[in-house]
Design a protein around this motif. Sequence first.
Motif, PDB file in Angstrom:
ATOM      1  N   VAL A 100       8.926 -51.497  24.847  1.00 15.22           N
ATOM      2  CA  VAL A 100      10.597 -51.619  25.143  1.00 15.22           C
ATOM      3  C   VAL A 100      10.805 -50.849  26.286  1.00 15.22           C
ATOM      4  N   ALA A 101      10.276 -49.651  26.522  1.00 13.02           N
ATOM      5  CA  ALA A 101      10.982 -48.622  27.566  1.00 13.02           C
ATOM      6  C   ALA A 101      10.645 -49.375  28.944  1.00 13.02           C
ATOM      7  N   ALA A 102       9.268 -49.895  28.938  1.00 13.58           N
ATOM      8  CA  ALA A 102       8.715 -50.524  30.094  1.00 13.58           C
ATOM      9  C   ALA A 102       9.788 -51.669  30.418  1.00 13.58           C
ATOM     10  N   ALA A 103       9.927 -52.570  29.578  1.00 18.66           N
ATOM     11  CA  ALA A 103      10.543 -53.806  29.794  1.00 18.66           C
ATOM     12  C   ALA A 103      12.062 -53.501  30.117  1.00 18.66           C
ATOM     13  N   THR A 104      12.563 -52.547  29.234  1.00 16.40           N
ATOM     14  CA  THR A 104      14.015 -52.404  29.457  1.00 16.40           C
ATOM     15  C   THR A 104      14.480 -51.559  30.723  1.00 16.40           C
ATOM     16  N   PHE A 105      13.733 -50.470  30.970  1.00 10.67           N
ATOM     17  CA  PHE A 105      13.946 -49.497  31.994  1.00 10.67           C
ATOM     18  C   PHE A 105      13.237 -49.784  33.283  1.00 10.67           C
ATOM     19  N   HIS A 106      11.819 -49.610  33.067  1.00 15.79           N
ATOM     20  CA  HIS A 106      11.028 -49.654  34.369  1.00 15.79           C
ATOM     21  C   HIS A 106      11.127 -50.766  35.066  1.00 15.79           C
ATOM     22  N   ILE A 128       8.777 -43.207  25.400  1.00 19.36           N
ATOM     23  CA  ILE A 128       9.832 -43.574  26.317  1.00 19.36           C
ATOM     24  C   ILE A 128       9.948 -43.257  27.709  1.00 19.36           C
ATOM     25  N   GLN A 129       9.551 -41.846  27.965  1.00 25.16           N
ATOM     26  CA  GLN A 129       9.420 -41.430  29.328  1.00 25.16           C
ATOM     27  C   GLN A 129       8.393 -41.953  29.876  1.00 25.16           C
ATOM     28  N   ALA A 130       7.059 -42.169  29.231  1.00 27.41           N
ATOM     29  CA  ALA A 130       5.979 -42.774  29.984  1.00 27.41           C
ATOM     30  C   ALA A 130       6.184 -44.465  30.413  1.00 27.41           C
ATOM     31  N   LEU A 151       0.291 -46.423  30.882  1.00 24.87           N
ATOM     32  CA  LEU A 151      -0.235 -45.548  29.980  1.00 24.87           C
ATOM     33  C   LEU A 151      -0.259 -45.996  28.629  1.00 24.87           C
ATOM     34  N   LEU A 152      -0.165 -47.505  28.521  1.00 22.52           N
ATOM     35  CA  LEU A 152      -0.403 -48.085  26.910  1.00 22.52           C
ATOM     36  C   LEU A 152      -1.911 -47.935  26.710  1.00 22.52           C
ATOM     37  N   TRP A 153      -2.798 -47.807  27.398  1.00 23.66           N
ATOM     38  CA  TRP A 153      -4.174 -47.488  27.001  1.00 23.66           C
ATOM     39  C   TRP A 153      -4.224 -46.122  26.232  1.00 23.66           C
ATOM     40  N   VAL A 154      -3.577 -45.302  26.742  1.00 24.98           N
ATOM     41  CA  VAL A 154      -3.744 -43.808  26.104  1.00 24.98           C
ATOM     42  C   VAL A 154      -2.961 -43.953  24.764  1.00 24.98           C
ATOM     43  N   VAL A 155      -2.211 -44.634  24.629  1.00 26.91           N
ATOM     44  CA  VAL A 155      -1.526 -44.935  23.066  1.00 26.91           C
ATOM     45  C   VAL A 155      -2.455 -45.652  22.302  1.00 26.91           C
ATOM     46  N   LEU A 156      -3.252 -46.445  22.681  1.00 28.02           N
ATOM     47  CA  LEU A 156      -4.377 -47.431  21.998  1.00 28.02           C
ATOM     48  C   LEU A 156      -5.145 -46.418  21.683  1.00 28.02           C
ATOM     49  N   TRP A 157      -5.902 -45.895  22.450  1.00 23.46           N
ATOM     50  CA  TRP A 157      -7.011 -44.944  22.423  1.00 23.46           C
ATOM     51  C   TRP A 157      -6.646 -43.798  21.400  1.00 23.46           C
ATOM     52  N   ALA A 158      -5.618 -43.132  21.729  1.00 21.74           N
ATOM     53  CA  ALA A 158      -5.041 -42.038  21.063  1.00 21.74           C
ATOM     54  C   ALA A 158      -4.954 -42.550  19.412  1.00 21.74           C
ATOM     55  N   LEU A 215       1.256 -60.308  29.708  1.00 22.21           N
ATOM     56  CA  LEU A 215       0.122 -59.935  30.414  1.00 22.21           C
ATOM     57  C   LEU A 215       0.110 -58.453  30.994  1.00 22.21           C
ATOM     58  N   PRO A 216       1.389 -58.010  31.504  1.00 23.09           N
ATOM     59  CA  PRO A 216       1.126 -56.508  31.680  1.00 23.09           C
ATOM     60  C   PRO A 216       0.743 -55.606  30.447  1.00 23.09           C
ATOM     61  N   ILE A 217       1.295 -56.085  29.423  1.00 20.85           N
ATOM     62  CA  ILE A 217       1.065 -55.098  28.036  1.00 20.85           C
ATOM     63  C   ILE A 217      -0.685 -55.075  27.934  1.00 20.85           C
ATOM     64  N   PHE A 218      -1.244 -56.380  28.009  1.00 20.47           N
ATOM     65  CA  PHE A 218      -2.700 -56.239  27.851  1.00 20.47           C
ATOM     66  C   PHE A 218      -3.389 -55.633  28.757  1.00 20.47           C
ATOM     67  N   GLU A 219      -2.893 -55.694  30.178  1.00 22.58           N
ATOM     68  CA  GLU A 219      -3.495 -55.078  31.282  1.00 22.58           C
ATOM     69  C   GLU A 219      -3.246 -53.422  31.192  1.00 22.58           C
ATOM     70  N   GLY A 220      -2.196 -52.918  30.498  1.00 19.61           N
ATOM     71  CA  GLY A 220      -1.955 -51.815  30.455  1.00 19.61           C
ATOM     72  C   GLY A 220      -3.042 -51.059  29.265  1.00 19.61           C
ATOM     73  N   MET A 221      -3.053 -52.020  28.279  1.00 17.12           N
ATOM     74  CA  MET A 221      -4.045 -51.433  27.097  1.00 17.12           C
ATOM     75  C   MET A 221      -5.380 -51.472  27.492  1.00 17.12           C
ATOM     76  N   LEU A 222      -5.879 -52.299  28.457  1.00 19.29           N
ATOM     77  CA  LEU A 222      -7.293 -52.265  28.742  1.00 19.29           C
ATOM     78  C   LEU A 222      -7.681 -51.766  29.965  1.00 19.29           C
ATOM     79  N   THR A 223      -6.773 -51.225  30.542  1.00 24.64           N
ATOM     80  CA  THR A 223      -7.234 -50.740  32.192  1.00 24.64           C
ATOM     81  C   THR A 223      -6.706 -49.211  32.098  1.00 24.64           C
TER      82      THR A 223
END
Length: 425
Positions: free
Chosen positions: A273-279, A55-57, A65-72, A193-201
Amino acid sequence: MSYASTLDQRTAQAAHIALSGARGGRGLWRTLPFIGPAVVASVAYVDPGNFATNIQAGAQHGYTLLWVVLWANLAAILVQGLSAKLGIATGRNLPELIRERFPRKLVWFYWVQAEIVAMMTDLAEFLGAALALHLLFGLPMGVAVLAAFVVVMGILTLERRGFRPLELVVAALVGVIALGYGLQLVLSRPALLPIFEGMLTPGFGGSADAVYLAVGILGATVMPHVIYLHSSLTQRRIQVPPERRALLMRFAWKDVVLAMGLAGLINMAMLAVAAATFHQQGRAASDLSEAYRTLTPMLGAGAATAFTLALLASGISSSVVGTMAGQVVMQGLVGFTVPLWVRRLVTSLPAVIVVMLGVDPTSTLVFSQVVLSFGIPFALVPLLLFTSNRGLMGELVNRPIVRWVGWAVTALIIALNALLLWKLV
């Protein structure tokens, strides 16, 4: 004979039918008896520490930082698969093998660092459960911690009745978490689109805080204590002769991929959800309480309730699993145990101290996950050494590609921890 023990026997019987390839053991029903150990382990990957870091991320850095979640989570699939394989191949768990094969002084060091990791784990889990009870029912945090303790001890009594009842209860709690975040994901409508960019970049946006959160995400995802625990969950669950262990392991991999895959989707949903709702709305969510209060005017009371129910299920289930892991570590490394309620009480003390001092729960949660990240290599190194030993593993020994990937993951985790230290100095 109790219903619980009968349930264990029926599960084992169905597993043996599936392993024999006999009629009636095909399709989905063939896999179900083997689903369970990885589900229990997966709870550690959706615990309150994950809520805090994701949520903070998402709130502070969007989808970066979605790519960190994916690879982790991909690393978690590999690690938990190896832990399950160790238990199946050797009939022993990781702490037991460390005690047998490492020098005595090193074993004691392992126990001390593992107990510190256990306390940091319990800190996150208990604070999360207590905070959820506080938000849902308005309980004072001190009372909420006590209530969480009672609920966790009640669920832990199921362990005496066999492996299957506890697996089913934990699976139900994971289902609550998944449904809660599924609802929030639908209501928040994040952009694809931003979700896929965050996962792959890969990247940190040049922010030291992003590196800190990335290490926290890593510690919250590749949890050290369930690396020890998973080998214990599989070591005697289904007893088979050596020639059937490879087939048993194929079913165990299905369990791991399904459970860890679901945990990964939940983690990515948390951050999205945190990115869409807060950021994207320019709203801050510096802690979980603020996130709960902000969700109501933005997405409605249903989303806020789903958030707290998911947090409660996460805190309770992960506290149960954390206590089980602590017992496995203590018994395996130093050969003695204490009553579960004593262990639960002792490892809950940091959470009680945090509440009494009035320290911010969310920042404490994130800090605890960063500490956990530094404990990961201590579990990964012996796991890779043992699962690459043909004398121990037989035909289930790691293939060269698995060894290379495993050591690469370990080196990457150590490098990220070093990067964090360099950024903070």
